[in-house]
Motif scaffolding. Structure first.
Motif, mmCIF file in Angstrom:
data_model
loop_
_atom_site.group_PDB
_atom_site.id
_atom_site.type_symbol
_atom_site.label_atom_id
_atom_site.label_comp_id
_atom_site.label_asym_id
_atom_site.label_seq_id
_atom_site.Cartn_x
_atom_site.Cartn_y
_atom_site.Cartn_z
ATOM 1 N N HIS A 177 0.838 -1.194 0.000
ATOM 2 C CA HIS A 177 0.000 0.000 0.000
ATOM 3 C C HIS A 177 0.877 1.250 0.000
ATOM 4 C CE1 HIS A 177 -3.691 -2.171 0.320
ATOM 5 N NE2 HIS A 177 -3.372 -2.711 1.478
ATOM 6 N N VAL A 178 0.299 2.371 -0.394
ATOM 7 C CA VAL A 178 1.023 3.638 -0.419
ATOM 8 C C VAL A 178 1.672 3.882 0.939
ATOM 9 C CG1 VAL A 178 0.731 6.143 -0.591
ATOM 10 C CG2 VAL A 178 -0.429 4.633 -2.210
ATOM 11 N N MET A 179 0.926 3.630 2.000
ATOM 12 C CA MET A 179 1.440 3.825 3.350
ATOM 13 C C MET A 179 0.711 2.863 4.277
ATOM 14 S SD MET A 179 1.536 7.363 5.541
ATOM 15 C CE MET A 179 2.402 8.218 4.244
ATOM 16 N N ASP A 180 1.452 2.370 5.250
ATOM 17 C CA ASP A 180 0.819 1.580 6.304
ATOM 18 C C ASP A 180 1.552 1.862 7.603
ATOM 19 O OD1 ASP A 180 2.774 -0.898 6.855
ATOM 20 O OD2 ASP A 180 2.646 -0.678 4.675
ATOM 21 N N CYS A 181 0.813 1.759 8.683
ATOM 22 C CA CYS A 181 1.376 2.051 9.999
ATOM 23 C C CYS A 181 0.630 1.230 11.028
ATOM 24 C CB CYS A 181 1.235 3.539 10.317
ATOM 25 S SG CYS A 181 1.923 3.999 11.934
ATOM 26 N N GLY A 182 1.323 0.855 12.087
ATOM 27 C CA GLY A 182 0.631 0.119 13.119
ATOM 28 C C GLY A 182 1.471 -0.192 14.329
ATOM 29 N N VAL A 183 0.877 -1.016 15.174
ATOM 30 C CA VAL A 183 1.469 -1.428 16.444
ATOM 31 C C VAL A 183 1.361 -2.939 16.549
ATOM 32 C CG1 VAL A 183 1.155 -1.380 18.961
ATOM 33 C CG2 VAL A 183 0.920 0.726 17.633
ATOM 34 N N ILE A 184 2.421 -3.542 17.032
ATOM 35 C CA ILE A 184 2.422 -4.964 17.373
ATOM 36 C C ILE A 184 2.601 -5.033 18.889
ATOM 37 C CG2 ILE A 184 3.552 -7.202 17.091
ATOM 38 C CD1 ILE A 184 4.633 -6.040 14.376
ATOM 39 N N ALA A 185 1.679 -5.705 19.565
ATOM 40 C CA ALA A 185 1.738 -5.872 21.016
ATOM 41 C C ALA A 185 2.142 -7.310 21.311
ATOM 42 C CB ALA A 185 0.380 -5.562 21.635
ATOM 43 N N VAL A 186 3.111 -7.493 22.189
ATOM 44 C CA VAL A 186 3.634 -8.824 22.477
ATOM 45 C C VAL A 186 3.630 -9.050 23.983
ATOM 46 C CG1 VAL A 186 5.612 -10.372 22.233
ATOM 47 C CG2 VAL A 186 5.135 -8.677 20.443
ATOM 48 N N SER A 187 2.908 -10.086 24.417
ATOM 49 C CA SER A 187 2.956 -10.493 25.822
ATOM 50 C C SER A 187 3.529 -11.908 25.880
ATOM 51 C CB SER A 187 1.558 -10.456 26.447
ATOM 52 O OG SER A 187 0.778 -11.551 26.022
ATOM 53 N N ALA A 188 3.588 -12.467 27.063
ATOM 54 C CA ALA A 188 4.093 -13.829 27.208
ATOM 55 C C ALA A 188 3.153 -14.844 26.577
ATOM 56 C CB ALA A 188 4.300 -14.153 28.686
ATOM 57 N N VAL A 204 -1.850 -7.462 16.477
ATOM 58 C CA VAL A 204 -1.424 -6.612 15.365
ATOM 59 C C VAL A 204 -2.548 -5.618 15.095
ATOM 60 C CG1 VAL A 204 -0.738 -6.545 12.941
ATOM 61 C CG2 VAL A 204 -0.003 -8.463 14.395
ATOM 62 N N PHE A 205 -2.206 -4.326 15.117
ATOM 63 C CA PHE A 205 -3.173 -3.246 14.945
ATOM 64 C C PHE A 205 -2.624 -2.315 13.878
ATOM 65 C CE2 PHE A 205 -3.032 -4.880 19.236
ATOM 66 C CZ PHE A 205 -4.332 -5.339 19.385
ATOM 67 N N TRP A 206 -3.274 -2.277 12.707
ATOM 68 C CA TRP A 206 -2.655 -1.626 11.550
ATOM 69 C C TRP A 206 -3.670 -0.839 10.743
ATOM 70 C CZ3 TRP A 206 2.140 -3.108 12.605
ATOM 71 C CH2 TRP A 206 3.175 -2.671 11.766
ATOM 72 N N GLY A 207 -3.181 0.207 10.115
ATOM 73 C CA GLY A 207 -3.982 0.991 9.197
ATOM 74 C C GLY A 207 -3.263 1.122 7.871
ATOM 75 N N PHE A 208 -4.025 1.399 6.808
ATOM 76 C CA PHE A 208 -3.473 1.444 5.458
ATOM 77 C C PHE A 208 -3.969 2.671 4.714
ATOM 78 C CE2 PHE A 208 -4.351 -2.883 6.843
ATOM 79 C CZ PHE A 208 -3.114 -3.454 6.776
ATOM 80 N N THR A 209 -3.080 3.298 3.970
ATOM 81 C CA THR A 209 -3.477 4.342 3.045
ATOM 82 C C THR A 209 -3.388 3.721 1.667
ATOM 83 O OG1 THR A 209 -2.685 6.095 4.489
ATOM 84 C CG2 THR A 209 -2.948 6.640 2.161
ATOM 85 N N ILE A 210 -4.515 3.657 1.002
ATOM 86 C CA ILE A 210 -4.596 2.930 -0.267
ATOM 87 C C ILE A 210 -4.102 3.786 -1.422
ATOM 88 C CG2 ILE A 210 -6.152 1.669 -1.795
ATOM 89 C CD1 ILE A 210 -5.715 0.490 1.084
ATOM 90 N N ASP A 211 -4.505 5.061 -1.479
ATOM 91 C CA ASP A 211 -4.056 5.921 -2.580
ATOM 92 C C ASP A 211 -3.794 7.324 -2.100
ATOM 93 O OD1 ASP A 211 -6.681 6.875 -2.186
ATOM 94 O OD2 ASP A 211 -7.423 5.851 -3.945
#
Length: 185
Positions: free
Chosen positions: A162-173, A178-185
Motif C-alpha cells: 500500500h502507499v502507506m501503512d502504519c501500526g502497532v504490534i503488542a507482544v505479551s508472554a 497486530v493493529f494496523w492501518g493502510f493508506t490505499i491511494d
C-alpha cells in the motif's frame, strides 16, 4: 491496569478501527514473537480468548488469507522495520490510525476526541498486561521509543504494498496483537 473483557474490547475495537484497518490477536506459541505476529497478520491464528477481530478491507469487505491480505508478502525479515515503542507511544500511534495519513491533524475534531480515542487505545493494549512489549514501523520510534507519537514525523517503514501503512504490534508472554492501518491511494 484494569481487567478488560470481551465487551470492553469489542467496544474499543469498533471505536478505533474501521474500514481499511486491521486488528487481530493470536496466541504466543514460539520464542520468536515475529513468527506468531506473522500468523496473526496472515489470519492464520485464532484469538485465544475467542474475542472479536477486525480485518476490514477498503470498500467494507473482509481481508482474506492469501493474496487478498495486505500482509501476504510479509516475511520474518520484514520485522527488522518494527521498532520498540513505549506503551504511551503505542497508544498514540493507535489513535493516529484514525487520520488519513496517520497524523493527528487528519483526525476530524481531534482536540475534542483525543481523550476518548486514547482511552479506547489504552483498553485495547491493557489486554496484553503490564509487561507487554510494543513495536511500530513509525520511524520516529527507531530514534526514540519514548518520543511523542502524536507529534512524530510521518515516515514509516512499510510492511505492505500500500502507499502507506502504519501500526502497532503488542507482544505479551501469551499473546501477540497486530493493529494496523493502510493508506490505499
Amino acid at each position: 491496569m484494569n481487567q478488560i473483557d470481551d465487551t470492553s474490547w469489542s467496544r474499543s475495537l469498533r471505536a478505533i478501527f474501521g474500514e481499511g484497518m486491521f486488528a487481530a490477536v493470536g496466541a504466543r506459541r514460539r520464542d520468536d514473537w515475529r513468527l506468531d505476529a506473522l500468523d496473526v497478520m496472515q489470519l492464520l491464528a485464532d484469538d485465544p480468548r475467542g474475542w472479536s477481530k477486525l480485518a476490514v478491507a477498503p470498500g467494507g469487505g473482509d481481508y482474506a488469507t492469501g493474496p487478498g491480505n495486505p500482509f501476504s508478502a510479509v516475511t520474518p525479515g520484514d520485522f527488522n522495520a518494527a521498532f520498540p515503542v513505549s506503551r504511551k507511544g503505542a497508544e498514540q500511534i493507535m489513535v493516529t490510525l484514525q487520520g488519513e495519513w496517520f497524523q493527528v491533524e487528519d483526525i476530524p475534531d481531534f482536540d475534542v476526541r483525543e481523550a476518548e480515542l486514547t482511552s479506547h487505545a489504552r483498553v485495547i493494549l491493557e489486554r496484553f498486561g503490564a509487561d507487554a512489549l510494543f513495536f511500530t514501523n513509525a520511524v520516529s520510534a527507531r530514534k526514540d521509543p519514548h518520543a511523542d507519537m502524536f507529534g512524530r514525523e510521518g515516515v514509516y517503514e512499510g510492511f505492505t504494498s500500500h502507499v502507506m501503512d502504519c501500526g502497532v504490534i503488542a507482544v505479551s508472554a501469551t499473546e501477540v496483537g497486530v493493529f494496523w492501518g493502510f493508506t490505499i491511494d
